[in-house]
Design a protein around this motif. Structure first.
Motif, short mmCIF file in Angstrom:
data_model
loop_
_atom_site.label_atom_id
_atom_site.label_comp_id
_atom_site.label_asym_id
_atom_site.label_seq_id
_atom_site.Cartn_x
_atom_site.Cartn_y
_atom_site.Cartn_z
N VAL A 28 0.86 -1.19 0.00
CA VAL A 28 0.00 0.00 0.00
C VAL A 28 0.89 1.24 0.00
N SER A 29 0.63 2.15 -0.92
CA SER A 29 1.46 3.33 -1.07
C SER A 29 0.71 4.59 -0.63
N PHE A 30 1.39 5.40 0.14
CA PHE A 30 0.82 6.66 0.60
C PHE A 30 1.46 7.85 -0.10
N ILE A 31 1.97 7.63 -1.31
CA ILE A 31 2.62 8.72 -2.05
C ILE A 31 1.57 9.71 -2.54
N ARG A 32 2.03 10.91 -2.85
CA ARG A 32 1.14 11.93 -3.40
C ARG A 32 0.67 11.49 -4.80
N LYS A 33 -0.58 11.78 -5.08
CA LYS A 33 -1.16 11.39 -6.36
C LYS A 33 -1.81 12.62 -6.99
N PRO A 34 -1.97 12.60 -8.31
CA PRO A 34 -2.64 13.74 -8.95
C PRO A 34 -4.14 13.73 -8.64
N VAL A 35 -4.67 14.91 -8.43
CA VAL A 35 -6.10 15.05 -8.14
C VAL A 35 -6.92 14.90 -9.43
N ILE A 36 -6.30 15.26 -10.55
CA ILE A 36 -6.93 15.10 -11.86
C ILE A 36 -5.93 14.39 -12.75
N GLU A 37 -6.39 13.35 -13.42
CA GLU A 37 -5.52 12.61 -14.32
C GLU A 37 -6.27 12.30 -15.60
#
Length: 189
Positions: free
Chosen positions: A81-90
């Protein structure tokens, strides 16, 4: 367990207990991969071995398990499980829930955030479809509202999780958890 969540700490992780439907309790844990691998390296049943070890690390958790009746013959687990930052819009899609940013489970806020973000996305999409917003405005407003609603929560959750997963930070982290308003109850090892 009604009306509260318990967090039980152990070296390299924590186990959360919360009441769910039908008077049952959900036990969910998160552990650093290196700790799990070290404890289960020679085990024929790794998850059972780890659960036994975890109980020895925290007497309050051990006492709870001693009185618990499993509802399944086996544990359900996931890894990586990854808690990295992700884009809000992709690719012009508005991300909600874990696809937009996964908050550490110890906050107890993931489902609420997913529902809140879905409601926000639906509201803005409705205005876009009604012709009140351009696609660029929709994306800009969603990105801005999402960050305003969730960025602080995600950062705080990641900060708290660092304490929970690092043995040398565990004690100060637990003191911080105990300073939080109820329904949090934390049991130190």
């Amino acid at each position: 367990m009604s009306q509260h969540i318990e967090l039980h700490a152990f070296t390299g992780g924590y186990c959360g207990l919360s009441e769910i439907e039908n008077n049952r309790t959900n036990a969910c844990l998160i552990v650093r991969q290196d700790v799990f691998q070290q404890i289960t390296a020679q085990a024929t049943t790794p998850i059972d071995t780890f659960i036994q070890w975890m109980q020895h690390q925290n007497p309050a958790l051990s006492a709870w398990f001693a009185h618990a009746t499993p509802v399944s013959d086996h544990w359900h687990s996931i890894s990586g499980v990854s808690f990295i930052r992700k884009p809000v819009i992709e690719n012009d899609a508005l991300m909600v829930g874990d696809s937009a940013g996964m908050i550490p489970p110890l906050t107890g806020n993931g489902m609420a955030m997913a529902l809140e973000a879905g409601k926000m996305a639906a509201f803005l999409a409705n205005h876009f479809l009604a012709g009140h917003l351009t696609a660029a405005d929709l994306k800009q407003q969603y990105r801005q509202q999402w960050r305003q609603q969730f960025q602080t929560r995600l950062l705080l959750g990641q900060f708290l999780q660092r304490f929970a997963l690092q043995p040398h930070l565990l004690s100060p982290g637990l003191h911080l958890f105990n300073a939080m308003p109820k329904p949090f109850i934390v049991h130190t090892p």
